[in-house]
Design an enzyme around this catalytic site. Structure first.
Site, mmCIF file in Angstrom:
data_model
loop_
_atom_site.group_PDB
_atom_site.id
_atom_site.type_symbol
_atom_site.label_atom_id
_atom_site.label_comp_id
_atom_site.label_asym_id
_atom_site.label_seq_id
_atom_site.Cartn_x
_atom_site.Cartn_y
_atom_site.Cartn_z
ATOM 1 N N HIS A 90 -17.844 -28.784 -14.060
ATOM 2 C CA HIS A 90 -18.349 -26.967 -13.864
ATOM 3 C C HIS A 90 -18.774 -26.730 -12.657
ATOM 4 O O HIS A 90 -18.949 -27.395 -12.317
ATOM 5 C CB HIS A 90 -19.002 -25.882 -15.380
ATOM 6 C CG HIS A 90 -20.786 -26.538 -14.998
ATOM 7 N ND1 HIS A 90 -22.032 -26.000 -13.826
ATOM 8 C CD2 HIS A 90 -21.539 -27.714 -15.615
ATOM 9 C CE1 HIS A 90 -22.573 -26.498 -13.748
ATOM 10 N NE2 HIS A 90 -22.789 -27.039 -15.130
ATOM 11 N N ASP A 92 -19.603 -23.159 -12.173
ATOM 12 C CA ASP A 92 -20.526 -22.455 -11.512
ATOM 13 C C ASP A 92 -21.670 -22.912 -11.668
ATOM 14 O O ASP A 92 -22.084 -24.013 -11.481
ATOM 15 C CB ASP A 92 -20.804 -21.172 -12.907
ATOM 16 C CG ASP A 92 -21.028 -21.964 -14.296
ATOM 17 O OD1 ASP A 92 -20.074 -23.107 -14.580
ATOM 18 O OD2 ASP A 92 -21.758 -21.273 -14.732
ATOM 19 N N ASP A 123 -25.304 -30.078 -9.887
ATOM 20 C CA ASP A 123 -25.291 -28.926 -11.410
ATOM 21 C C ASP A 123 -24.492 -28.304 -10.392
ATOM 22 O O ASP A 123 -24.226 -27.207 -10.490
ATOM 23 C CB ASP A 123 -27.072 -28.838 -11.952
ATOM 24 C CG ASP A 123 -26.603 -28.073 -13.286
ATOM 25 O OD1 ASP A 123 -25.757 -28.751 -13.917
ATOM 26 O OD2 ASP A 123 -27.105 -27.464 -13.517
ATOM 27 N N GLU A 154 -20.684 -22.175 -17.911
ATOM 28 C CA GLU A 154 -21.851 -22.916 -18.793
ATOM 29 C C GLU A 154 -22.993 -22.609 -18.238
ATOM 30 O O GLU A 154 -23.897 -22.707 -19.631
ATOM 31 C CB GLU A 154 -21.056 -24.885 -17.573
ATOM 32 C CG GLU A 154 -21.859 -25.719 -19.031
ATOM 33 C CD GLU A 154 -23.156 -25.524 -18.436
ATOM 34 O OE1 GLU A 154 -23.333 -26.517 -19.655
ATOM 35 O OE2 GLU A 154 -23.870 -25.436 -17.320
ATOM 36 N N GLU A 155 -23.557 -22.859 -17.425
ATOM 37 C CA GLU A 155 -24.704 -21.911 -16.821
ATOM 38 C C GLU A 155 -25.475 -20.480 -17.556
ATOM 39 O O GLU A 155 -26.272 -20.143 -18.524
ATOM 40 C CB GLU A 155 -25.237 -21.768 -15.715
ATOM 41 C CG GLU A 155 -24.945 -22.953 -14.531
ATOM 42 C CD GLU A 155 -25.679 -24.452 -15.460
ATOM 43 O OE1 GLU A 155 -26.980 -23.605 -15.925
ATOM 44 O OE2 GLU A 155 -25.421 -25.673 -14.579
ATOM 45 N N HIS A 418 -31.524 -26.466 -11.479
ATOM 46 C CA HIS A 418 -32.142 -25.667 -11.850
ATOM 47 C C HIS A 418 -33.589 -24.683 -11.118
ATOM 48 O O HIS A 418 -33.842 -23.872 -11.167
ATOM 49 C CB HIS A 418 -32.105 -25.684 -13.155
ATOM 50 C CG HIS A 418 -31.310 -25.478 -14.071
ATOM 51 N ND1 HIS A 418 -31.280 -24.696 -15.363
ATOM 52 C CD2 HIS A 418 -29.815 -25.475 -14.285
ATOM 53 C CE1 HIS A 418 -30.181 -25.196 -16.202
ATOM 54 N NE2 HIS A 418 -29.210 -25.485 -15.044
#
Length: 449
Positions: A90, A92, A123, A154-155, A418
């Protein structure tokens, strides 16, 4: 020179190009959360789609779904008799949070001490770059068929989580490379073979119409917060193990953390004990966890001398990869409803659930990837798991009930995804790219035998 050595040299030669591409992607704050500029998400989408076209993916198109950032979808037809591999990632990213806590600006890629820092570097933009690098290692003509799926929300979550199962014809493959995972530690190639399921539970208690003076009535007036705390304390035993009947826990046979390593990775305060007993992998991957992630109660700063009339807790429940999360949720709800602290009834309700996943480890794709990882890193690959969930994995697996699912990626336990100062090691980007290219070769060779 054998082909394995040749691929290694090709990937090494491409590494400056790949790190440069990663930097261009990290510069784009492609945050798909509400309130952030949609044009940044579209810009990242267009860059990924364009780079895939340059990498031999001729059939690149957009999957437009309602209220979902565009999904990059592309295909390279399989050579005759060759298997097909689906590559997932992904583009995003999570919001950066308080930028003052970053050592370098989150959307200014910074290379230092063998790592590239920036939001989304690990990520999951480096995994997208690894896919592109693996295709370019073969000049855009890999020995397997390829389907590429790079999503853009996705996030935050979107309806795409369920889309593959509803449209399986678009996602047919013999092996699915879900590259949104990583290694248990840097330098240790790791295949993630299990994901815990997840369920939300809410616990409320109301005992009075309004707060009453704690001096005049405390000691007899039912305290909602005290009742809630008493109920929550029954969820674990004295050692911190989950004490709810019906939640599955099995022994874990894969790679593990040492106590010291786990303490360092999680940033535990000096002298702080771990919760629970038994191997750490069993506790965080193959057993349940119940975490209080939210509490509605008077804050200490403005608290009055009064008996609290209402309190509420938000529980995040993680269940064994092969346990139905709804079953686990029911077990926690039934446990709390039976508690009745001081005779007080609790209102317990369920929220969202997400299924876990357990991958096969006895098929030709798993064997080929294990060998490919050993070639890339120079050491044997190990099995690990993730305590978190990747909802799309189950949907992809449902679209391909006979396919093998391989979960891997550039992340490692210290990459700070994150969090602040997210980074990816250039060595891991290199090795994942090489492992994926080697996998294409070995998987195709195995299919021809």
């Amino acid at each position: 020179m054998d082909l394995g050595q040749e691929l290694s040299g090709v990937v090494d030669g491409m590494l400056p190009e790949l790190t440069g591409l990663l930097g261009r992607l990290v510069e784009i704050p492609s945050i798909a959360f509400p309130g952030y500029p949609e044009e940044n998400v579209r810009k990242a989408h267009d860059l990924v789609a364009g780079e895939l076209r340059k990498s031999g993916v001729g059939e690149v198109r957009v999957l437009e779904l309602p209220e979902t950032s565009p999904v990059v979808y592309g295909r390279i037809p399989a050579p005759e008799g060759a298997p097909t591999v689906l590559l997932y990632g992904h583009y995003d990213v999570q919001p950066a949070g308080d930028e003052s806590l970053w050592h370098t600006p989150p959307f200014t890629p910074t290379e230092r001490d063998g790592a590239i820092y920036g939001r989304g570097a690990a990520d999951c933009k480096a995994n997208v770059v690894a896919h592109i690098g693996a295709l370019r290692a073969f000049g855009g003509k890999p020995p397997v068929g390829v389907t590429v799926v790079i999503e853009g929300q996705e996030e935050y979550g979107s309806v795409f989580d369920d889309y593959p199962a509803e449209h399986p014809e678009l996602f047919q493959a013999d092996a699915l490379l879900i590259c949104d995972a990583g290694n248990i530690r840097a330098g240790q190639p790791t295949l993630v073979t299990a994901l815990r399921g997840v369920a939300d539970v809410f616990v409320e208690v109301r005992t009075l119409d309004a707060p009453v003076h704690s001096g005049q009535f405390g000691g007899a007036a039912p305290d909602a917060l005290l009742a809630l705390i008493s109920a929550l304390s029954t969820l674990h035993d004295a050692d911190g193990n989950v004490a709810v009947a019906g939640l599955r826990r099995d022994s874990w046979q894969g790679a593990n953390y040492t106590d010291q390593e786990f303490a360092e990775v999680t940033g535990m305060a000096p002298g702080m004990p771990l919760l629970g007993t038994g191997p750490i992998g069993e506790r965080i991957w193959y057993g349940p966890a119940i975490t209080v992630i939210g509490l509605d109660a008077p804050p200490t700063k403005t608290a009055a001398s009064a008996v609290v009339p209402y309190a509420k807790a938000y529980l995040n429940v993680r269940v064994h990869p092969q346990q139905d999360p709804a079953e686990g949720q029911r077990a926690v709800i039934e446990h709390l409803r039976k508690v009745k602290p001081y005779g007080i009834e609790l209102e317990v309700t369920g929220g969202d659930v997400g299924a876990g996943f357990a991958a096969r480890t006895d098929g030709p794709a798993y064997t080929a990837m294990s060998a490919a990882m050993k070639r890339a890193w120079g050491v044997d690959a190990v099995d690990s798991a993730m305590g978190g969930s990747i909802p799309l994995t189950n949907s992809m697996a449902a679209a391909n009930p006979d396919a093998e699912v391989l979960m891997l990626g550039v992340e490692d336990s210290r990459c700070n995804m994150h969090g602040f100062n997210e980074r990816v090691l250039v060595s891991e980007l290199r090795n994942v790219t090489l492992a994926e290219a080697e996998f294409f070769r070995l998987f195709a060779e195995g299919a021809r035998r």
